[in-house]
Write a protein that holds these residues in place. Sequence first.
Motif, PDB file in Angstrom:
ATOM      1  N   GLU A 294       0.553  -1.597  -0.026  1.00 37.31           N
ATOM      2  CA  GLU A 294       0.088  -0.157   0.372  1.00 37.31           C
ATOM      3  C   GLU A 294       0.871   1.052  -0.042  1.00 37.31           C
ATOM      4  O   GLU A 294       0.491   1.877   0.079  1.00 37.31           O
ATOM      5  CB  GLU A 294      -1.112   0.227   1.227  1.00 37.31           C
ATOM      6  N   ASN A 383       1.993  -6.422   6.993  1.00 35.71           N
ATOM      7  CA  ASN A 383       0.906  -7.471   6.506  1.00 35.71           C
ATOM      8  C   ASN A 383       1.277  -8.654   6.462  1.00 35.71           C
ATOM      9  O   ASN A 383       2.478  -8.963   6.582  1.00 35.71           O
ATOM     10  CB  ASN A 383       1.557  -7.599   5.066  1.00 35.71           C
ATOM     11  N   GLU A 423      -5.086  -1.144   7.429  1.00 34.69           N
ATOM     12  CA  GLU A 423      -6.033  -1.002   6.506  1.00 34.69           C
ATOM     13  C   GLU A 423      -6.451   0.208   7.244  1.00 34.69           C
ATOM     14  O   GLU A 423      -6.702   0.318   8.511  1.00 34.69           O
ATOM     15  CB  GLU A 423      -7.531  -2.118   6.000  1.00 34.69           C
ATOM     16  N   LEU A 427      -3.789   2.670   8.984  1.00 35.82           N
ATOM     17  CA  LEU A 427      -2.528   2.831   7.854  1.00 35.82           C
ATOM     18  C   LEU A 427      -2.488   4.493   7.353  1.00 35.82           C
ATOM     19  O   LEU A 427      -1.510   4.385   7.365  1.00 35.82           O
ATOM     20  CB  LEU A 427      -3.623   1.747   6.606  1.00 35.82           C
ATOM     21  N   HIS A 428      -3.738   5.115   6.848  1.00 33.77           N
ATOM     22  CA  HIS A 428      -3.601   6.332   6.629  1.00 33.77           C
ATOM     23  C   HIS A 428      -3.189   7.339   7.951  1.00 33.77           C
ATOM     24  O   HIS A 428      -1.524   7.748   6.959  1.00 33.77           O
ATOM     25  CB  HIS A 428      -4.931   6.900   6.624  1.00 33.77           C
ATOM     26  N   TYR A 431       0.798   5.796   7.137  1.00 34.81           N
ATOM     27  CA  TYR A 431       1.476   6.467   6.411  1.00 34.81           C
ATOM     28  C   TYR A 431       1.901   7.524   6.245  1.00 34.81           C
ATOM     29  O   TYR A 431       3.018   8.382   5.792  1.00 34.81           O
ATOM     30  CB  TYR A 431       0.602   6.485   5.393  1.00 34.81           C
TER      31      TYR A 431
END
Length: 509
Positions: A294, A383, A423, A427-428, A431
């Motif tokens: 991702e 992951n 996710e 995840l945002h 990141y």
Amino acid sequence: MGSRARARWAATGLGVFGLLCAVLGAVMILVVPSLMKEQILKNVRIDPSSLSFNMWKEIPVPFYMSIYFFHVANPSEVLKGEKPQVWERGPYVYREFRYKTNITFNDNDTVSFLEYRSFQFQPDKSHGSESDYIVMPNILVLTASSMMENKPMSLKVFLSLTFSTLGQRAFVNRTVGELLWGYDDPFINFINQYFPNAFPFKGKFGLFSELNNTNSGLFTVFTGVKDFSRIHLVDKWKGLSKVDYWHSDQCNMINGTSGQMWAPFMTPESSLEFYSPDACRSMKLIFKEENVFEGIPTYRFVAPPTLFANGTVYPPNEGFCPCLNSGIQNVSSCRFGAPLFLSHPHFYNADPVLADAVLGLHPDKKEHSLFLDIHPVTGIPMNCSVKLQLSLFMKAVKGIGQTGSINPVVMPLVWFEESGAMEGEPLHTFYMQLVLLPMVLHYGQYVLLALGCALLLVPVLYQLRSQEKCYLFWSSSKKGSKEQEATQAYSESLMTAPPKGTALQEARL
């Protein structure tokens, strides 16, 4: 102010701005790496103020447990000594919830906690229901028979009569839900009634009955707040610095982390080591390759071929023996003496003899190998897919009729996959703050330095251009003066030339 003056001031201004950018970029190159490291350490340590604390406390990543059963298609033939035939059934998928309680920060830079797990069946992700019936070996009967193998014949006959009275056989036909989460077994009730404390089971018996709504023991790990070098490493498990299941100090060591986060700033030479209460041992995974998940760079770690190798193939594993074929680990010492073995699914990466002994097994690297993808800068998993198989060694025991003429075989019971991927909002956030921001700072410093150097050239080029124009003007002026003087001299020579007749007269003389 004239246009030339404005251009000169503009060039000077750009030069000054370029100098500032170049200085700022150079300073950032010197300072930013240490600031980034400090920021990452601050956010990955186990501390309520860190960005990853809530993620550590209650894992926001949706984890799933996918379970596959080996349905025995020919139990009657197996009792007659024929080769077992199995059919893989599943997956039966469960959402796995994990959360930590009793979180206590200690004075020695450690934190203690209990982690609870619960499972919720996911019909839409499953291939079958919990009411499906599965035929599989009767672990209780075959384990008790194995334990009695070297006992007096009278005891074995008594056990066989007890099995007959209670309706116990070498194979059971139970639902998925019963096999996993437990069922009332008359043999366990009999043992608990007449031989208290002989069995560890007091209620229902199931493969995973001890996992649901229970914890894996008290972990004490280093927080990394005071000593970064020990961040996430396990200090104690259940108050122990080492276990006593195995036959060597090396195998009994509790190494690595608790299996959820690792130290940041990894390199391809790094390894992933963790202690697994389910496997009763520490495990080490090795680096395989770089990946991207991702948009986030990751390192993929996999199991080495020696993970479940026996002591003959890999001498450091001798402490886990007594061993059978290579590729399976005897876990009877931490499973109440039951002849249970841990391995990769379908005996992948094990001695081929094991898979050949059971019809219906098809080891495959893609389907049956495990991996963890870790963000190397933070040590946080992105992951993962951990796949393991539980098998039972079974054979005929003379004097116990329920075991028939079973040929010795390591019989696969079930294999399972624990998988999860970061996710959504976690995840945002990860990141943006731990990948994008450091990336912007990293490249921004070089952009500023390059921009500054480019802008510093503006006044230099302007000055060179100005000097060139002055030189051209001076050259042009000088050339014009010479031409004017030549023209004037020529004109004067014409004005002072002798009369035409004079030259003729002189010639005649």
